[in-house]
Scaffold this motif. Structure first.
Motif, PDB file in Angstrom:
ATOM      1  N   UNK A  67       0.825  -1.197   0.000  1.00  0.00           N
ATOM      2  CA  UNK A  67       0.000   0.000   0.000  1.00  0.00           C
ATOM      3  C   UNK A  67       0.863   1.251   0.000  1.00  0.00           C
ATOM      4  N   UNK A  68       0.423   2.250  -0.734  1.00  0.00           N
ATOM      5  CA  UNK A  68       1.064   3.557  -0.637  1.00  0.00           C
ATOM      6  C   UNK A  68       0.648   4.193   0.690  1.00  0.00           C
ATOM      7  N   UNK A  69       1.341   5.260   1.071  1.00  0.00           N
ATOM      8  CA  UNK A  69       0.967   5.955   2.300  1.00  0.00           C
ATOM      9  C   UNK A  69      -0.457   6.496   2.224  1.00  0.00           C
ATOM     10  N   UNK A  70      -0.872   6.963   1.046  1.00  0.00           N
ATOM     11  CA  UNK A  70      -2.235   7.465   0.915  1.00  0.00           C
ATOM     12  C   UNK A  70      -3.249   6.342   1.084  1.00  0.00           C
ATOM     13  N   UNK A  71      -2.972   5.183   0.474  1.00  0.00           N
ATOM     14  CA  UNK A  71      -3.886   4.048   0.623  1.00  0.00           C
ATOM     15  C   UNK A  71      -3.949   3.579   2.076  1.00  0.00           C
ATOM     16  N   UNK A  72      -2.787   3.586   2.743  1.00  0.00           N
ATOM     17  CA  UNK A  72      -2.770   3.178   4.138  1.00  0.00           C
ATOM     18  C   UNK A  72      -3.549   4.179   4.989  1.00  0.00           C
ATOM     19  N   UNK A  73      -3.398   5.465   4.708  1.00  0.00           N
ATOM     20  CA  UNK A  73      -4.165   6.476   5.436  1.00  0.00           C
ATOM     21  C   UNK A  73      -5.656   6.300   5.201  1.00  0.00           C
ATOM     22  N   UNK A  74      -6.043   5.993   3.952  1.00  0.00           N
ATOM     23  CA  UNK A  74      -7.453   5.737   3.655  1.00  0.00           C
ATOM     24  C   UNK A  74      -7.952   4.531   4.446  1.00  0.00           C
ATOM     25  N   UNK A  75      -7.094   3.511   4.577  1.00  0.00           N
ATOM     26  CA  UNK A  75      -7.470   2.329   5.348  1.00  0.00           C
ATOM     27  C   UNK A  75      -7.667   2.670   6.815  1.00  0.00           C
ATOM     28  N   UNK A  76      -6.798   3.516   7.363  1.00  0.00           N
ATOM     29  CA  UNK A  76      -6.975   3.960   8.743  1.00  0.00           C
ATOM     30  C   UNK A  76      -8.307   4.692   8.902  1.00  0.00           C
ATOM     31  N   UNK A  89      -1.611  11.660   6.392  1.00  0.00           N
ATOM     32  CA  UNK A  89      -1.997  12.737   5.473  1.00  0.00           C
ATOM     33  C   UNK A  89      -1.120  13.969   5.693  1.00  0.00           C
ATOM     34  N   UNK A  90      -0.769  14.240   6.966  1.00  0.00           N
ATOM     35  CA  UNK A  90       0.098  15.380   7.254  1.00  0.00           C
ATOM     36  C   UNK A  90       1.475  15.177   6.620  1.00  0.00           C
ATOM     37  N   UNK A  91       2.013  13.954   6.719  1.00  0.00           N
ATOM     38  CA  UNK A  91       3.299  13.671   6.081  1.00  0.00           C
ATOM     39  C   UNK A  91       3.211  13.905   4.574  1.00  0.00           C
ATOM     40  N   UNK A  92       2.135  13.414   3.972  1.00  0.00           N
ATOM     41  CA  UNK A  92       1.962  13.578   2.530  1.00  0.00           C
ATOM     42  C   UNK A  92       1.838  15.053   2.155  1.00  0.00           C
ATOM     43  N   UNK A  93       1.076  15.799   2.969  1.00  0.00           N
ATOM     44  CA  UNK A  93       0.902  17.221   2.689  1.00  0.00           C
ATOM     45  C   UNK A  93       2.198  17.993   2.883  1.00  0.00           C
ATOM     46  N   UNK A  94       3.022  17.576   3.845  1.00  0.00           N
ATOM     47  CA  UNK A  94       4.322  18.221   4.036  1.00  0.00           C
ATOM     48  C   UNK A  94       5.234  17.969   2.842  1.00  0.00           C
ATOM     49  N   UNK A  95       5.142  16.752   2.284  1.00  0.00           N
ATOM     50  CA  UNK A  95       5.973  16.409   1.126  1.00  0.00           C
ATOM     51  C   UNK A  95       5.504  17.123  -0.140  1.00  0.00           C
ATOM     52  N   UNK A  96       4.183  17.302  -0.262  1.00  0.00           N
ATOM     53  CA  UNK A  96       3.609  17.981  -1.438  1.00  0.00           C
ATOM     54  C   UNK A  96       2.644  19.058  -0.952  1.00  0.00           C
ATOM     55  N   UNK A 100      -3.790  19.525  -3.353  1.00  0.00           N
ATOM     56  CA  UNK A 100      -5.093  19.835  -2.762  1.00  0.00           C
ATOM     57  C   UNK A 100      -5.779  18.597  -2.198  1.00  0.00           C
ATOM     58  N   UNK A 101      -5.577  17.441  -2.814  1.00  0.00           N
ATOM     59  CA  UNK A 101      -6.227  16.214  -2.330  1.00  0.00           C
ATOM     60  C   UNK A 101      -5.722  15.858  -0.943  1.00  0.00           C
ATOM     61  N   UNK A 102      -4.403  15.921  -0.725  1.00  0.00           N
ATOM     62  CA  UNK A 102      -3.848  15.591   0.589  1.00  0.00           C
ATOM     63  C   UNK A 102      -4.333  16.584   1.648  1.00  0.00           C
ATOM     64  N   UNK A 103      -4.353  17.861   1.298  1.00  0.00           N
ATOM     65  CA  UNK A 103      -4.808  18.877   2.249  1.00  0.00           C
ATOM     66  C   UNK A 103      -6.278  18.652   2.613  1.00  0.00           C
ATOM     67  N   UNK A 125      -7.212  25.802   2.521  1.00  0.00           N
ATOM     68  CA  UNK A 125      -5.904  25.723   1.874  1.00  0.00           C
ATOM     69  C   UNK A 125      -5.983  24.874   0.612  1.00  0.00           C
ATOM     70  N   UNK A 126      -6.735  23.754   0.676  1.00  0.00           N
ATOM     71  CA  UNK A 126      -6.906  22.901  -0.502  1.00  0.00           C
ATOM     72  C   UNK A 126      -7.593  23.677  -1.619  1.00  0.00           C
ATOM     73  N   UNK A 127      -8.620  24.446  -1.263  1.00  0.00           N
ATOM     74  CA  UNK A 127      -9.338  25.230  -2.265  1.00  0.00           C
ATOM     75  C   UNK A 127      -8.443  26.306  -2.867  1.00  0.00           C
ATOM     76  N   UNK A 128      -7.562  26.861  -2.066  1.00  0.00           N
ATOM     77  CA  UNK A 128      -6.628  27.875  -2.574  1.00  0.00           C
ATOM     78  C   UNK A 128      -5.615  27.248  -3.535  1.00  0.00           C
ATOM     79  N   UNK A 129      -5.139  26.045  -3.192  1.00  0.00           N
ATOM     80  CA  UNK A 129      -4.173  25.378  -4.060  1.00  0.00           C
ATOM     81  C   UNK A 129      -4.809  24.985  -5.391  1.00  0.00           C
ATOM     82  N   UNK A 130      -6.090  24.603  -5.343  1.00  0.00           N
ATOM     83  CA  UNK A 130      -6.784  24.219  -6.570  1.00  0.00           C
ATOM     84  C   UNK A 130      -8.187  24.828  -6.540  1.00  0.00           C
TER      85      UNK A 130
END
Length: 287
Positions: A67-76, A89-96, A100-103, A125-130
């Protein structure tokens, strides 16, 4: 208690979960210190992908999905382990930080924990990014709806609909916000649009892709069911119209008889079941 619904993808499966409504966080700071109570520390996530039991026949090859980190987060999220999901999700948002999806998903994980101020920050913030990300704009609306700021909720849902006009849940959310604001004709019009896109919307959770929230909490349930019945009558769905008229009566709605003079219900008046619905509820005999 109001409930939010959201569908989350893990692999090729969709899982439905509900988000209970509760009080908002009083924190005004949005730095990592403010997030700390809602995020499991890195490396402290519990659970993880299911492990194969030690008793498995060693001759059998067990293939474990990676699983990717996003898939694992979705599973949680499906497991309702919201702090663990928020941490990933915070780790993913820090990396990217412009993703907008991660935020937005981090906002949902915080929303699940009733940290409404923080959730709103990440939706915005997500809406601002996209600016074309309708899901985040919709979720902003759910924050205002939950706070009973119906005018702000209406504006947020309307903005989402300028981006996407093909999503029934957006019209449904707008209909609930109009209903909360006692703008009943606008509510009916929004529900009619929702039903035109998805006639079975009110029998399903209406959410998609783990990124869109829906609030179906109402106070005057009898009036709400009556308005739904009228929406179905105008859509030509007499079966569902009758269903919601019965629910309105069961909730004690006192103006059921207006169906006799409302043109929207002219077709359904011919249904034999209408006599039962229009008949007064029996009075319980004294003990």
């Amino acid at each position: 208690m109001s409930r939010y619904s959201v569908a989350l993808p893990v692999g090729i499966l969709l899982f439905a979960i509900s988000i209970p409504s509760a009080g908002q966080s009083n924190r005004s700071s949005f730095d990592d210190t403010a997030l700390a109570p809602y995020i499991a520390p890195r490396g402290a996530q519990s659970g993880g992908p299911p492990q194969s039991p030690a008793s498995v026949d060693p001759s059998v090859i067990v293939v474990k999905p990676q699983l990717t980190n996003e898939q694992l987060a979705d599973l949680y999220m499906v497991r309702k382990e919201f702090r663990e999901a928020a941490g990933l999700y915070k780790q993913l948002a820090d990396q990217e930080p412009r993703n907008a999806v991660y935020l937005n998903k981090l906002g949902i994980a915080l929303h699940q924990q009733t940290a409404l101020n923080l959730a709103l920050k990440y939706y915005e913030r997500a809406s601002k990014m996209d600016p074309m990300y309708a899901d985040a704009q919709n979720n902003i609306g759910t924050i205002w709806y939950q706070r009973k700021k119906y005018s702000k909720a209406i504006r947020a849902y309307q903005k989402a609909l300028t981006i996407r006009t093909d999503m029934a849940v957006l019209y449904s959310n707008l209909g609930y916000a109009y209903f909360g604001d006692k703008k009943y004709e606008q509510s009916i019009a929004a529900f009619r649009q929702a039903l035109a896109l998805d006639p079975k919307l009110f029998e399903s959770n209406g959410s998609r892709a783990g990124s869109l929230l829906q609030d179906r909490s109402v106070t005057d349930r009898g009036r709400f069911y009556f308005l739904l019945a009228k929406s179905f009558a105008e859509a030509g769905d007499l079966e569902r119209c009758m269903h919601y008229l019965r629910k309105a009566k069961d909730e004690g709605y006192t103006s059921i008889a207006t169906v006799k003079t409302d043109p929207a219900f002219s077709a359904v008046l011919k249904d034999p079941g209408m006599q039962e619905i229009l008949a007064p509820k029996p009075v319980d005999a004294p003990q």
